[in-house]
Design a protein around this motif. Structure first.
Motif, PDB file in Angstrom:
ATOM      1  N   CYS A   1      33.933  39.158  40.257  1.00 54.14           N
ATOM      2  CA  CYS A   1      34.106  37.698  40.312  1.00 54.14           C
ATOM      3  C   CYS A   1      35.568  37.314  40.110  1.00 54.14           C
ATOM      4  O   CYS A   1      36.298  37.983  39.378  1.00 54.14           O
TER       5      CYS A   1
ATOM      6  N   CYS B   1      31.329  33.645  37.979  1.00 53.35           N
ATOM      7  CA  CYS B   1      30.252  33.963  37.055  1.00 53.35           C
ATOM      8  C   CYS B   1      30.191  32.799  36.070  1.00 53.35           C
ATOM      9  O   CYS B   1      31.195  32.459  35.439  1.00 53.35           O
TER      10      CYS B   1
ATOM     11  N   LEU C   1      35.284  33.906  35.416  1.00 51.81           N
ATOM     12  CA  LEU C   1      34.136  33.843  34.514  1.00 51.81           C
ATOM     13  C   LEU C   1      34.309  32.631  33.611  1.00 51.81           C
ATOM     14  O   LEU C   1      35.386  32.434  33.029  1.00 51.81           O
TER      15      LEU C   1
ATOM     16  N   PHE D   1      24.407  42.867  37.553  1.00 49.78           N
ATOM     17  CA  PHE D   1      25.820  42.491  37.662  1.00 49.78           C
ATOM     18  C   PHE D   1      26.701  43.683  38.033  1.00 49.78           C
ATOM     19  O   PHE D   1      27.890  43.546  38.257  1.00 49.78           O
TER      20      PHE D   1
ATOM     21  N   PHE E   1      30.176  40.765  31.960  1.00 49.08           N
ATOM     22  CA  PHE E   1      30.783  39.762  32.849  1.00 49.08           C
ATOM     23  C   PHE E   1      32.308  39.874  32.818  1.00 49.08           C
ATOM     24  O   PHE E   1      32.968  39.826  33.843  1.00 49.08           O
TER      25      PHE E   1
ATOM     26  N   SER F   1      35.410  40.489  35.956  1.00 49.55           N
ATOM     27  CA  SER F   1      35.975  39.186  36.331  1.00 49.55           C
ATOM     28  C   SER F   1      37.500  39.218  36.232  1.00 49.55           C
ATOM     29  O   SER F   1      38.059  39.728  35.260  1.00 49.55           O
TER      30      SER F   1
END
Length: 190
Positions: A100, A31, A103, A95, A130, A134
């Motif tokens: 992920c 991300c 980040l 999202f 995010f 992550s």
């Protein structure tokens, strides 16, 4: 002069970005948020193997879309003119089904009391989303942001895994970061 200062800052941001590229592994899902230091990272990112990148930044999406081995997912939402990035509920919803490996985000300020801050509340909310999805959270920032505060509060100081900055960071903030258990990487200013 301002021109010289912005060139120096650009050089520092490129150095920080280059250092951050060393963290990328084959088949990572990244991300990549918006902002000038994060963009400097994206400029130097070369896929080793394939990469998945999700971003709210149109500039980052266009840049990385040029690379054959990088699949870019662009978040939707309200477009902010100054940053050419999206925010708001659409971006958050986009999202929701993603996890992920790493980040990368920038900040407007890092303050011992208030933690990491950015320009707007909407950006702070999106950054927290995010973070929650992550595995490793990495802040890319030049040393001028330490001891400063933006309007949007992202999270407390100990909420990230790593900070990559330049060696202009004060001894006081270096100690605060290390005491918080955060990995600190510095690049030379010169």
């Amino acid at each position: 002069s301002t021109v010289i200062k912005s060139k120096v800052n650009k050089d520092i941001k490129q150095r920080i970005g280059k250092e951050a590229t060393k963290l990328i592994n084959t088949n990572d899902s990244l991300c990549i948020a918006s902002g000038s230091t994060v963009y400097a990272f994206a400029e130097q990112l070369v896929a080793r193997g394939s990469l998945n990148v999700i971003t709210p930044s149109i500039a980052v999406a266009v840049l990385l879309n040029e690379q054959e081995n990088i699949t870019v997912k662009m978040l939707g939402g309200v477009l902010y003119k100054n940053s050419l990035s999206v925010r708001g509920q659409y971006a958050i919803d986009g999202f929701s089904n993603v996890v992920c490996d790493k980040l990368f985000f920038g900040v407007d300020g890092i303050d011992a009391q208030f933690g990491y801050t950015c320009a707007t509340e909407e950006e702070a909310v999106l950054t927290r989303k995010f973070m929650s999805s992550s595995a490793k959270i990495i802040v890319l920032t030049d040393s001028s942001k330490f001891g400063k505060k933006g309007y949007g509060r992202i999270c407390p100081i100990d909420s990230v895994d790593m900070i990559i900055t330049d060696d202009g960071i004060s001894d006081e903030y270096r100690q605060i970061i290390l005491d918080a258990g955060i990995e600190l990487i510095t690049v030379p200013r010169e």
